[in-house]
Design a protein around this motif. Structure first.
Motif, PDB file in Angstrom:
ATOM      1  N   ALA A  95      38.631  36.105  33.005  1.00 48.13           N
ATOM      2  CA  ALA A  95      37.783  36.955  34.139  1.00 48.13           C
ATOM      3  C   ALA A  95      38.228  36.428  35.612  1.00 48.13           C
ATOM      4  O   ALA A  95      38.517  35.350  35.666  1.00 48.13           O
ATOM      5  CB  ALA A  95      36.401  37.097  33.750  1.00 48.13           C
ATOM      6  N   PRO A  96      37.908  37.350  36.468  1.00 48.88           N
ATOM      7  CA  PRO A  96      38.063  36.832  37.734  1.00 48.88           C
ATOM      8  C   PRO A  96      36.705  35.660  38.069  1.00 48.88           C
ATOM      9  O   PRO A  96      35.898  35.665  37.384  1.00 48.88           O
ATOM     10  CB  PRO A  96      37.588  38.060  38.579  1.00 48.88           C
ATOM     11  N   ALA A  97      37.132  34.818  39.102  1.00 53.22           N
ATOM     12  CA  ALA A  97      36.454  33.502  39.336  1.00 53.22           C
ATOM     13  C   ALA A  97      35.130  34.124  39.735  1.00 53.22           C
ATOM     14  O   ALA A  97      33.964  33.459  39.628  1.00 53.22           O
ATOM     15  CB  ALA A  97      36.893  32.858  40.318  1.00 53.22           C
ATOM     16  N   ALA A  98      35.016  35.103  40.409  1.00 50.97           N
ATOM     17  CA  ALA A  98      33.650  35.700  41.120  1.00 50.97           C
ATOM     18  C   ALA A  98      34.019  37.244  41.398  1.00 50.97           C
ATOM     19  O   ALA A  98      35.095  37.671  41.603  1.00 50.97           O
ATOM     20  CB  ALA A  98      33.199  34.831  42.172  1.00 50.97           C
ATOM     21  N   ALA A  99      32.879  37.892  41.678  1.00 53.26           N
ATOM     22  CA  ALA A  99      33.029  39.254  42.173  1.00 53.26           C
ATOM     23  C   ALA A  99      33.334  39.323  43.531  1.00 53.26           C
ATOM     24  O   ALA A  99      33.003  38.473  44.545  1.00 53.26           O
ATOM     25  CB  ALA A  99      31.657  39.809  41.786  1.00 53.26           C
ATOM     26  N   ARG A 100      34.213  40.514  43.804  1.00 52.58           N
ATOM     27  CA  ARG A 100      34.267  40.819  45.305  1.00 52.58           C
ATOM     28  C   ARG A 100      33.027  41.319  46.006  1.00 52.58           C
ATOM     29  O   ARG A 100      32.141  41.748  45.224  1.00 52.58           O
ATOM     30  CB  ARG A 100      35.377  41.844  45.183  1.00 52.58           C
ATOM     31  N   ARG A 130      35.285  26.494  27.323  1.00 57.78           N
ATOM     32  CA  ARG A 130      34.139  25.792  27.819  1.00 57.78           C
ATOM     33  C   ARG A 130      34.242  25.719  29.719  1.00 57.78           C
ATOM     34  O   ARG A 130      33.050  26.230  30.305  1.00 57.78           O
ATOM     35  CB  ARG A 130      34.327  23.952  27.622  1.00 57.78           C
ATOM     36  N   ALA A 131      35.305  25.697  30.309  1.00 59.66           N
ATOM     37  CA  ALA A 131      35.540  25.672  31.641  1.00 59.66           C
ATOM     38  C   ALA A 131      34.941  27.240  32.216  1.00 59.66           C
ATOM     39  O   ALA A 131      34.310  27.417  33.221  1.00 59.66           O
ATOM     40  CB  ALA A 131      36.802  25.418  32.349  1.00 59.66           C
ATOM     41  N   VAL A 132      35.857  28.242  31.637  1.00 52.26           N
ATOM     42  CA  VAL A 132      35.457  29.486  32.032  1.00 52.26           C
ATOM     43  C   VAL A 132      34.337  30.098  31.648  1.00 52.26           C
ATOM     44  O   VAL A 132      33.598  30.810  32.556  1.00 52.26           O
ATOM     45  CB  VAL A 132      36.523  30.409  31.777  1.00 52.26           C
ATOM     46  N   ILE A 133      33.709  29.730  30.382  1.00 49.14           N
ATOM     47  CA  ILE A 133      32.357  30.117  30.204  1.00 49.14           C
ATOM     48  C   ILE A 133      31.168  29.676  31.109  1.00 49.14           C
ATOM     49  O   ILE A 133      30.328  30.000  31.612  1.00 49.14           O
ATOM     50  CB  ILE A 133      31.994  29.731  28.806  1.00 49.14           C
TER      51      ILE A 133
END
Length: 376
Positions: A95-100, A130-133
């Protein structure tokens, strides 16, 4: 017109697995239940052929400029690459790192296996998940999880401000409906299906506990039935035929069918005597629900998520306990009365889970998030 951008990249993975089924079924259900004025578009990385990511009712797929590996790395390192849409739903932690700004991001976290049972994954896979969750728990607007079990474990291992919503899975119509006789005859002939058998469905990898199942079926207290295994080969080098030879299970009592189409799986599932789900860890356990929906009794491990999904309508066996698994299987196969009781309870339990219900729950979440963003 607001757009829900659904990341359907998992459908193009070498082994889509259970998360691939989830992605396809949820996408189709979201398209079928979309609120007035919304459109649903699939989004994938750059591939030569994206046809496997097409889903009825879903637009696209829209291909991004980066190939899968580059896109994964870009998002892993936090680059602000937004895939479009007013709301993005990632059916896996890719998934993207954060929302626009002004948009919303929702991520489905299927299980906490990377935290609780990292030895059942590759070291790199466990570390990446683990990192992306953890990042999603901190930066996404909301997380969707399939069970209360995962919600509780997530709060322990990856706490964060993202709101967590429990939304169960469903059973596709193609599996619920008895297959046509011509299809049954063709599948039975092609795969030489015996008249009665123990069935296991899932990717052949360490987490699924199929090594324990093969050893259990070779023991003297196990049902005198063939074992049929359906599913692609994953990582870990789990060689079921070698395990059968090692434990003394005759070659004629093991059928490894590999991956099947949904139409073929429906035949194999409907004809099964009992489904075995001996997983070491799960977040939901779709085969348990699918077997119950079609009237097949279920024996499952005591993995908490499987116990939750079964809801008392299956027989639980201790994880990694060969003797207990054999005993549980025999208790169902050797007692038609108990099997019939489990079938009745299983059908009732499965009726509470549908993809339509799942999609409606997800739509309520998306609509609320977009309204909140508009009000800020």
């Amino acid at each position: 017109m607001p757009e829900l951008a659904l990341l359907t990249e998992q459908l193009l993975a070498p082994v889509p697995g259970g998360t691939g089924r989830y992605t396809r079924e949820l996408a189709a259900a979201l398209a079928a239940t979309a609120p007035p004025g919304w459109r649903v578009t699939g989004v994938v990385a750059n591939h030569r052929d994206t046809s496997a990511a097409r889903v009825d009712g879903v637009g696209g797929p829209r291909a991004l400029r980066l190939p899968r590996r580059a896109l994964t790395l870009a998002w892993e390192y936090g680059l602000p690459l937004w895939p479009g849409g007013d709301v993005v739903h990632a059916p896996t932690p890719l998934a993207p790192a954060a929302a626009r700004r002004g948009a919303a991001l929702v991520v489905t976290v299927h299980d906490t296996v990377p935290f609780t049972h990292p030895e059942t994954l590759t070291p790199r896979g466990a570390a990446w998940h683990r990192a992306v969750i953890r990042r999603a728990a901190q930066r996404a607007d909301a997380l969707v999880v399939p069970t209360d079990t995962v919600a509780a474990e997530l709060a322990e291992h990856a706490p964060g401000p993202a709101r967590v919503h429990v939304v169960g899975h469903g059973v596709p119509a193609v599996l619920r409906t008895p297959p046509p006789e011509a299809v049954v005859a063709a599948v039975v002939a092609e795969h030489r299906l015996p008249p009665a058998y123990v069935l296991a469905v899932g990717t052949v990898e360490p987490r699924k506990g199929l090594d324990v199942l093969v050893e259990a079926m070779a023991g003297p207290s196990a049902p005198d039935l063939p074992l049929v295994v359906v599913g692609p080969t994953g990582w870990g080098g789990v060689d079921l035929r070698a395990l059968a030879a090692q434990h003394g299970l005759p070659p004629g009592r093991l059928r490894v069918l590999g991956p099947l189409t949904d139409e073929q799986l429906a035949v194999v599932l409907h004809r099964a005597t009992v489904l075995a789900a001996p997983s070491r860890a799960e977040g939901f356990g779709l085969p348990v629900l699918e077997a119950m929906a079609v009237g097949v009794p279920v024996v499952h491990s005591d993995a908490p998520a499987l116990v939750e999904v079964a809801g008392g309508a299956g027989v639980a066996a201790l994880r990694e306990d060969v003797a207990d698994l054999a005993r549980a299987l025999s208790s169902v196969v050797d007692s038609p009365e108990r099997a019939a009781e489990l079938v009745e309870r299983g059908r009732a339990r499965a009726a509470a889970f549908t993809w339509e219900h799942a999609a409606e729950s997800v739509w309520r979440l998306h609509s609320r998030l977009l309204s909140e963003k508009a009000g800020t």
